[in-house]
Each structure stands twice: as structure tokens, then as C-alpha cells.
Motif scaffolding. Structure first.
Motif, PDB file in Angstrom:
ATOM      1  N   ILE A   1      16.421   8.073 -18.919  1.00  0.00           N
ATOM      2  CA  ILE A   1      16.190   7.104 -19.985  1.00  0.00           C
ATOM      3  C   ILE A   1      14.769   7.266 -20.499  1.00  0.00           C
ATOM      4  CG2 ILE A   1      16.019   4.635 -20.520  1.00  0.00           C
ATOM      5  CD1 ILE A   1      18.186   4.158 -18.411  1.00  0.00           C
ATOM      6  N   ALA A   2      14.618   7.250 -21.800  1.00  0.00           N
ATOM      7  CA  ALA A   2      13.291   7.352 -22.408  1.00  0.00           C
ATOM      8  C   ALA A   2      12.552   6.039 -22.245  1.00  0.00           C
ATOM      9  CB  ALA A   2      13.412   7.709 -23.887  1.00  0.00           C
ATOM     10  N   LEU A   3      11.362   6.117 -21.659  1.00  0.00           N
ATOM     11  CA  LEU A   3      10.514   4.939 -21.466  1.00  0.00           C
ATOM     12  C   LEU A   3       9.373   5.017 -22.479  1.00  0.00           C
ATOM     13  CD1 LEU A   3       9.276   3.512 -18.091  1.00  0.00           C
ATOM     14  CD2 LEU A   3       7.668   3.871 -19.943  1.00  0.00           C
ATOM     15  N   VAL A   4       9.182   3.948 -23.232  1.00  0.00           N
ATOM     16  CA  VAL A   4       8.099   3.903 -24.219  1.00  0.00           C
ATOM     17  C   VAL A   4       6.965   3.081 -23.629  1.00  0.00           C
ATOM     18  CG1 VAL A   4       7.426   3.239 -26.542  1.00  0.00           C
ATOM     19  CG2 VAL A   4       9.739   4.111 -26.121  1.00  0.00           C
ATOM     20  N   THR A   5       5.794   3.699 -23.498  1.00  0.00           N
ATOM     21  CA  THR A   5       4.662   3.049 -22.852  1.00  0.00           C
ATOM     22  C   THR A   5       4.013   2.026 -23.774  1.00  0.00           C
ATOM     23  OG1 THR A   5       2.984   4.629 -23.612  1.00  0.00           O
ATOM     24  CG2 THR A   5       4.278   5.237 -21.659  1.00  0.00           C
ATOM     25  N   ALA A   6       3.025   1.335 -23.218  1.00  0.00           N
ATOM     26  CA  ALA A   6       2.283   0.350 -24.011  1.00  0.00           C
ATOM     27  C   ALA A   6       1.576   1.009 -25.188  1.00  0.00           C
ATOM     28  CB  ALA A   6       1.269  -0.371 -23.115  1.00  0.00           C
ATOM     29  N   ASP A   7       1.260   2.317 -25.062  1.00  0.00           N
ATOM     30  CA  ASP A   7       0.610   3.066 -26.143  1.00  0.00           C
ATOM     31  C   ASP A   7       1.622   3.734 -27.055  1.00  0.00           C
ATOM     32  OD1 ASP A   7      -1.871   2.360 -25.131  1.00  0.00           O
ATOM     33  OD2 ASP A   7      -1.969   4.126 -23.829  1.00  0.00           O
TER      34      ASP A   7
ATOM     35  N   GLU B   1       2.789   0.984 -13.072  1.00  0.00           N
ATOM     36  CA  GLU B   1       1.707   0.476 -13.921  1.00  0.00           C
ATOM     37  C   GLU B   1       1.037   1.601 -14.689  1.00  0.00           C
ATOM     38  OE1 GLU B   1      -0.038  -3.514 -11.765  1.00  0.00           O
ATOM     39  OE2 GLU B   1      -0.745  -1.584 -11.009  1.00  0.00           O
ATOM     40  N   GLN B   2       0.745   2.711 -13.983  1.00  0.00           N
ATOM     41  CA  GLN B   2       0.026   3.819 -14.610  1.00  0.00           C
ATOM     42  C   GLN B   2       0.852   4.480 -15.700  1.00  0.00           C
ATOM     43  OE1 GLN B   2      -0.863   6.146 -11.118  1.00  0.00           O
ATOM     44  NE2 GLN B   2      -2.773   5.071 -10.707  1.00  0.00           N
ATOM     45  N   VAL B   3       2.150   4.667 -15.454  1.00  0.00           N
ATOM     46  CA  VAL B   3       2.981   5.352 -16.443  1.00  0.00           C
ATOM     47  C   VAL B   3       3.232   4.457 -17.651  1.00  0.00           C
ATOM     48  CG1 VAL B   3       5.267   6.325 -16.889  1.00  0.00           C
ATOM     49  CG2 VAL B   3       4.054   6.904 -14.779  1.00  0.00           C
ATOM     50  N   THR B   4       3.557   3.188 -17.419  1.00  0.00           N
ATOM     51  CA  THR B   4       3.901   2.298 -18.533  1.00  0.00           C
ATOM     52  C   THR B   4       2.674   1.738 -19.243  1.00  0.00           C
ATOM     53  OG1 THR B   4       3.970   0.342 -17.088  1.00  0.00           O
ATOM     54  CG2 THR B   4       6.017   1.595 -17.363  1.00  0.00           C
ATOM     55  N   GLY B   5       1.536   1.694 -18.537  1.00  0.00           N
ATOM     56  CA  GLY B   5       0.359   1.053 -19.116  1.00  0.00           C
ATOM     57  C   GLY B   5       0.415  -0.463 -19.061  1.00  0.00           C
ATOM     58  N   LEU B   6       1.312  -0.997 -18.238  1.00  0.00           N
ATOM     59  CA  LEU B   6       1.482  -2.450 -18.101  1.00  0.00           C
ATOM     60  C   LEU B   6       1.081  -2.889 -16.703  1.00  0.00           C
ATOM     61  CD1 LEU B   6       5.038  -2.704 -19.709  1.00  0.00           C
ATOM     62  CD2 LEU B   6       2.860  -3.248 -20.826  1.00  0.00           C
ATOM     63  N   ASP B   7       0.515  -4.099 -16.587  1.00  0.00           N
ATOM     64  CA  ASP B   7       0.152  -4.654 -15.283  1.00  0.00           C
ATOM     65  C   ASP B   7       1.363  -5.318 -14.647  1.00  0.00           C
ATOM     66  OD1 ASP B   7      -2.478  -3.886 -15.570  1.00  0.00           O
ATOM     67  OD2 ASP B   7      -3.057  -5.769 -16.532  1.00  0.00           O
ATOM     68  N   ALA B   8       1.391  -5.293 -13.301  1.00  0.00           N
ATOM     69  CA  ALA B   8       2.490  -5.912 -12.569  1.00  0.00           C
ATOM     70  C   ALA B   8       2.594  -7.399 -12.907  1.00  0.00           C
ATOM     71  CB  ALA B   8       2.299  -5.708 -11.063  1.00  0.00           C
ATOM     72  N   GLU B   9       1.457  -8.098 -12.988  1.00  0.00           N
ATOM     73  CA  GLU B   9       1.500  -9.540 -13.299  1.00  0.00           C
ATOM     74  C   GLU B   9       2.034  -9.773 -14.699  1.00  0.00           C
ATOM     75  OE1 GLU B   9      -2.559  -9.972 -12.733  1.00  0.00           O
ATOM     76  OE2 GLU B   9      -2.399 -10.103 -10.584  1.00  0.00           O
TER      77      GLU B   9
ATOM     78  N   ALA C   1       0.831  -1.208   0.000  1.00  0.00           N
ATOM     79  CA  ALA C   1       0.000   0.000   0.000  1.00  0.00           C
ATOM     80  C   ALA C   1       0.863   1.254   0.000  1.00  0.00           C
ATOM     81  CB  ALA C   1      -0.939  -0.013   1.214  1.00  0.00           C
ATOM     82  N   VAL C   2       1.953   1.214   0.803  1.00  0.00           N
ATOM     83  CA  VAL C   2       2.853   2.368   0.847  1.00  0.00           C
ATOM     84  C   VAL C   2       3.508   2.575  -0.524  1.00  0.00           C
ATOM     85  CG1 VAL C   2       5.000   3.252   1.828  1.00  0.00           C
ATOM     86  CG2 VAL C   2       3.287   2.203   3.319  1.00  0.00           C
ATOM     87  N   LEU C   3       3.991   1.502  -1.137  1.00  0.00           N
ATOM     88  CA  LEU C   3       4.627   1.601  -2.447  1.00  0.00           C
ATOM     89  C   LEU C   3       3.654   2.131  -3.497  1.00  0.00           C
ATOM     90  CD1 LEU C   3       6.768  -1.658  -2.678  1.00  0.00           C
ATOM     91  CD2 LEU C   3       7.590   0.684  -2.472  1.00  0.00           C
ATOM     92  N   ASP C   4       2.383   1.722  -3.355  1.00  0.00           N
ATOM     93  CA  ASP C   4       1.396   2.126  -4.352  1.00  0.00           C
ATOM     94  C   ASP C   4       0.913   3.553  -4.164  1.00  0.00           C
ATOM     95  OD1 ASP C   4       1.500  -0.220  -5.741  1.00  0.00           O
ATOM     96  OD2 ASP C   4      -0.202  -1.149  -4.732  1.00  0.00           O
ATOM     97  N   THR C   5       1.205   4.165  -3.016  1.00  0.00           N
ATOM     98  CA  THR C   5       0.755   5.545  -2.799  1.00  0.00           C
ATOM     99  C   THR C   5       1.790   6.568  -3.252  1.00  0.00           C
ATOM    100  OG1 THR C   5       1.596   5.496  -0.518  1.00  0.00           O
ATOM    101  CG2 THR C   5      -0.728   4.931  -0.857  1.00  0.00           C
ATOM    102  N   VAL C   6       3.046   6.162  -3.432  1.00  0.00           N
ATOM    103  CA  VAL C   6       4.069   7.123  -3.847  1.00  0.00           C
ATOM    104  C   VAL C   6       3.943   7.391  -5.347  1.00  0.00           C
ATOM    105  CG1 VAL C   6       5.643   6.404  -2.029  1.00  0.00           C
ATOM    106  CG2 VAL C   6       5.787   5.314  -4.261  1.00  0.00           C
ATOM    107  N   ASP C   7       4.353   8.607  -5.735  1.00  0.00           N
ATOM    108  CA  ASP C   7       4.256   8.993  -7.138  1.00  0.00           C
ATOM    109  C   ASP C   7       5.413   8.442  -7.972  1.00  0.00           C
ATOM    110  OD1 ASP C   7       1.960  10.445  -6.657  1.00  0.00           O
ATOM    111  OD2 ASP C   7       3.049  12.280  -6.172  1.00  0.00           O
ATOM    112  N   SER C   8       6.497   8.055  -7.321  1.00  0.00           N
ATOM    113  CA  SER C   8       7.649   7.545  -8.065  1.00  0.00           C
ATOM    114  C   SER C   8       7.365   6.149  -8.612  1.00  0.00           C
ATOM    115  CB  SER C   8       8.882   7.490  -7.166  1.00  0.00           C
ATOM    116  OG  SER C   8       9.244   8.777  -6.710  1.00  0.00           O
ATOM    117  N   LEU C   9       8.003   5.830  -9.714  1.00  0.00           N
ATOM    118  CA  LEU C   9       7.929   4.478 -10.267  1.00  0.00           C
ATOM    119  C   LEU C   9       8.895   3.620  -9.461  1.00  0.00           C
ATOM    120  CD1 LEU C   9       7.348   6.577 -12.674  1.00  0.00           C
ATOM    121  CD2 LEU C   9       7.810   4.659 -14.181  1.00  0.00           C
TER     122      LEU C   9
END
Length: 489
Positions: free
Chosen positions: A213-219, A170-178, A144-152
Motif C-alpha cells: 500500500i502506498a503511504l503518503v508522508t506528512a511531507d 514516526e520516521q517514515v511517516t513524519g508523524l509523532d506517536a502522540e 525500546a525493542v519496538l523502537d530499535t527495529v527497522d520495520s514500521l
């Protein structure tokens, strides 16, 4: 914690003796003498230990009580007592998973020691359950703590595989943890050209280095992320890991760029306002003198002189157009709002440019909806914006001598009207965001101010300009405006 013991025995004397033995140890003991009473007690309460006689009154089998006891007291243990031990009853007792099978008569102290071992097993099981519950609670809290921070936050194991992926990631990359767990971190977080840099960061996390580093999202959206790596000590659950902490800089960099552009535009506006009058007067005078010179050359039939005068006049017109572009960026942001018929405006622009399009060997197509949507806007500024977009499309196709320019009006939702100019030309060779910056152009003689002016006109109306590839090739420019001025698009 006081252990609770259930004694199921129809021999009352024996039952009283067993009860007395256990109560002396501090246990809480209940005695039942028949199957029905024992089953009711088993269903009604929780017991740590049950001592059950196999042979009960009315031919009942005490082993049939074990499922009821297990249902209510899954952590408890059962010891079976019997005065007529048989191989079949022993096998059945094992099948029910009882702790021990004790023939009668038995030594009370032996029974007590056996019961102590059974209760020790119960306590150990309870401790393990409590520890598991506490561990799960702790893990849930840390998650829960990890999921509340804004950092990846990305945890990478010694094999370079992703083991932890928080909600921000997950939100930035558009990918699920699983979806990413177990995959190579460098493949998830970086493009091919940046993977060596990320590997170097993971290889020496104790150095405390950073890497953008440039991160390319799922989109397929590019995000600028600044990563830092820190080693994580070995834990019983995850093992040693490197924790990558990423800060998404995309919005911040865009804001800095907009601020720099705004500052540049402000400086440009001040300069242009100061110089426009001084520049315009000599330009007008020079243009007039050149016109007189061309007429004189024509009368004298001095064709080379006339040609040179025409070239100079063209360059003066280009300078005048450049000055108009500067003024377009420097003008105040006030707009004269009226109810503008979007289709009518696009039709007027099409009629204005159709001769130029035909002369260039191109095709102009207009797709306008009926009924036409209306938008609160400054008609002259919108016409200027659409004209700039059409001129860009015309310039992109003119060298090829073929192609199609499409003008359209769309309403993607009830609150938005989009004025669209498309072409099937060569497309964009620069980042669309770069093209919206002043003085960035793909034309040999372009000023790089046309699209910034369109973008500013869109912003003045509370809208936005979107530039991107057209489906099937070419470029699509969309001026998205709110129907009501001030409403978000």
C-alpha cells in the motif's frame, strides 16, 4: 523484610513494653521520648510504622510529627496513641490520614493486631509499587525493542484506532506517536483509494495476508510499504490489538529500478557502439543524395519533389539526432575537468538559444549571481546538459506561443552549485522519477533520452538532477553539482 517501628512515647515504662512486644515479632524498634528527638529520628530514617503519643513533654503535640514522618516514609503508616482522647484530636488525626486512633489504656495484643494490619497495608503498598515499577520497566523495555527495529510497527485496537506507533513508523511517516494515537489507522496509513484493502487486512489478521500500500508522508512523499497483520492476544494494559508490521520498500524498489536501468543502458551502449558506425555512414550518404536531389528539383522548379525531399531530409536529421542521443548514453563516463564559471556557461547557453526563443514568441530571462560561483566540471558536458533542459522548456512552451524560460545559478550552501532552468508552461503530467528513465517522454516525437542524458551527466560529476513543479506553475529543473568533483551534494 524486617519492619522498622518508631515509638514516640514519653512514658518510659509504656514505651519499653511496646518495644518488647514488637521486638518479639522480629521488628526493629526505635524509641524517642520527646518531640525534637522524634522529629530528628523521623527525618533521618525510614519507618514502616510509627506509634505516636499525642501529648508529649513541653506541651508538644505528637500529631505535628506526622508530616515529618510522611515526608521520609511516604509508604509507612501512623497509629496515634492518646490518654486524653478528644473529638478535636480525633478529627485532626483523621485529617493527617493516620491508620488508627487508639485511646489509652489499650490491650497490648489489640495494639499488636492493629499494628499487624497496618504493616500488612504497608507491605501491600510496597508490592504494588514494586509491581508498578516492574511493569513500567517492562513496558520501557518492550518500547525500546519496538523502537530499535527497522520495520514500521503499528498497533490497532478493535475500533480501528492507532494505539501503538513505533519510532520507525514516526520516521517514515513524519508523524509523532502522540499525534496519531486514537486516530483511524486507515486514515493515517493509506490514501482513500487504498483504505478498503487495508481494512480487509485488519479485518482478518489471522489469515497472514500481505498488502503493498502506498503511504503518503506528512511531507506528501509517497512510500511503498508492504504490510502484514497479526493478531495480538488481550493484555491487561492495551487490550486486544492487531499488529501491523510494515516494510518500507521504497529504496529497494528504486535500487531495483536503477539496476534495471543500468542493465538496459549497458545493453543499449553495447548495441549503439556496434551499430553507430554502420548507421552513420548510410545516413550521411542519404543526406548528401537528398541535398543533390533538392538542388535538382529546385532547378527544374519541381516544388512537390523538393518538398518531399525536404521532409525526408528532416526525418534523416531526426534519426541522426536520435543516434546522437544513443551515443550520449553509451559514451564512457570519463570527464575532462576544468574550473568552469557557472554564470558564464549559462550565459553562453542563453545566447545560443535566444534566437529560437524569440522566434517561438517566448521570453528568455537570465538571473546570474555576481560574483559567479565556479565548479570543477567538464564544460562541454555541462553545456550539453543545460541545453537539453532549455530545449525541453522550449518544447513545452512552443505550442502555446507564449511563456517565459528562466535560467539561474544558485548556491544553496558553500559546497553546492545549482544550474536551474524554469518555465511557466503546463507542468509535469508524469512522475519526475519516471521522466529520468530512458524512452519515457511527454513529447509526441520525443525519444525520451534527453533527461536521462542530463541525469547521467550530473551523476558523472557526483551531482544529481532534480525535476519538479515550479512555484506558481510550470516546471523547475535543477542540475545540482558539488563545487569540488567527488564532494557530495
Amino acid at each position: 523484610m524486617t519492619p522498622r517501628v518508631l515509638v514516640v512515647e514519653d512514658n518510659r515504662d509504656l514505651a519499653d513494653n511496646v518495644q518488647e512486644i514488637f521486638e518479639e515479632t522480629g521488628a526493629e524498634v526505635e524509641v524517642r521520648g520527646d518531640f525534637a528527638a522524634a522529629e530528628a529520628a523521623a527525618r533521618a530514617g525510614r519507618y514502616d510504622l510509627a506509634l505516636v503519643d499525642v501529648n508529649l513533654p513541653a506541651g508538644a503535640n505528637g500529631l505535628d510529627l506526622v508530616p515529618s514522618i510522611r515526608e521520609t516514609s511516604p509508604a509507612g503508616e501512623v497509629i496515634v496513641l492518646t490518654g486524653s482522647a478528644t473529638l478535636n484530636s480525633a478529627i485532626e488525626a483523621v485529617r493527617h490520614g493516620v491508620f488508627a486512633y487508639v485511646p489509652k489504656p489499650f490491650d497490648p495484643q489489640d495494639l499488636l493486631r492493629l499494628s499487624e494490619r497496618a504493616l500488612a497495608q504497608v507491605r501491600l503498598r510496597a508490592e504494588r509499587t514494586a509491581l508498578s515499577r516492574e511493569l513500567a520497566r517492562s513496558e520501557a523495555l518492550h518500547r525500546a525493542v519496538l523502537d530499535t527495529v527497522d520495520s514500521l510497527i503499528v498497533g490497532v485496537d478493535t475500533d480501528g484506532s492507532v494505539r501503538l506507533f513505533n519510532r520507525a513508523a514516526e520516521q517514515v511517516t513524519g508523524l509523532d506517536a502522540e499525534e496519531v494515537e486514537g486516530r483511524a489507522a486507515v486514515e493515517v496509513l493509506a490514501e482513500e483509494e487504498d483504505r478498503d484493502e487495508l481494512r480487509a487486512l485488519l479485518a482478518d489478521p489471522a489469515a497472514g495476508r500481505e498488502a503493498r500500500i502506498a503511504l503518503v508522508t506528512a511531507d506528501r512523499e509517497r512510500r511503498a510499504v508492504r504490510w502484514t497483520a497479526r493478531p495480538l492476544a488481550s493484555s491487561a494494559v492495551e487490550g486486544p490489538m492487531v499488529i501491523l508490521s510494515g516494510a518500507d520498500l521504497t529504496e529497494r524498489l528504486a535500487l531495483q529500478r536503477r539496476a534495471a536501468d543500468a542493465e538496459a543502458m549497458a545493453a543499449l551502449g553495447r548495441m549503439t557502439s556496434a551499430l553507430a558506425h554502420e548507421i552513420r555512414n548510410p545516413l550521411n550518404a542519404a543526406t548528401l543524395q537528398l541535398e543533390l536531389l533538392k538542388r535538382g528539383a529546385r532547378k527544374l522548379e519541381a516544388e512537390p519533389m523538393e518538398r518531399r525531399a525536404r521532409i525526408v531530409a528532416d526525418e534523416l536529421r531526426r534519426l541522426g539526432s536520435l543516434l546522437d542521443d544513443f551515443l550520449g548514453l553509451a559514451r564512457p563516463t570519463a570527464v575532462a575537468l576544468t574550473l568552469v564559471d557557472a554564470a558564464r556557461l549559462m550565459h553562453d547557453v542563453a545566447q545560443l538559444h535566444e534566437p529560437l526563443v524569440v522566434e517561438a514568441g517566448l521570453v528568455l530571462e537570465v538571473a546570474l549571481p555576481e560574483p559567479s560561483p565556479a565548479v570543477h566540471a567538464d564544460a562541454s558536458r555541462l553545456k550539453q546538459a543545460v541545453t537539453n533542459l532549455v530545449v525541453n522548456a522550449l518544447d513545452a512552451l512552443r505550442e502555446r506561443g507564449r511563456g517565459t524560460i528562466e535560467l539561474a545559478v544558485e548556491s544553496p550552501d558553500p559546497e553546492t552549485v545549482c544550474l536551474i532552468v524554469k518555465d511557466d508552461g503546463p507542468g509535469l503530467d508524469k512522475d519526475p522519477l519516471d521522466l529520468l528513465r530512458p524512452f519515457v517522454t511527454t513529447k509526441q516525437k520525443g525519444t525520451g533520452l534527453g533527461l536521462p542524458i542530463v541525469a547521467r551527466i550530473a551523476e558523472m560529476h557526483g551531482g544529481r538532477l532534480e525535476i519538479g513543479p515550479r512555484e506558481g506553475g510550470g516546471t523547475r529543473a535543477c542540475l545540482c553539482l558539488p563545487r569540488r568533483f567527488g564532494a557530495p551534494t
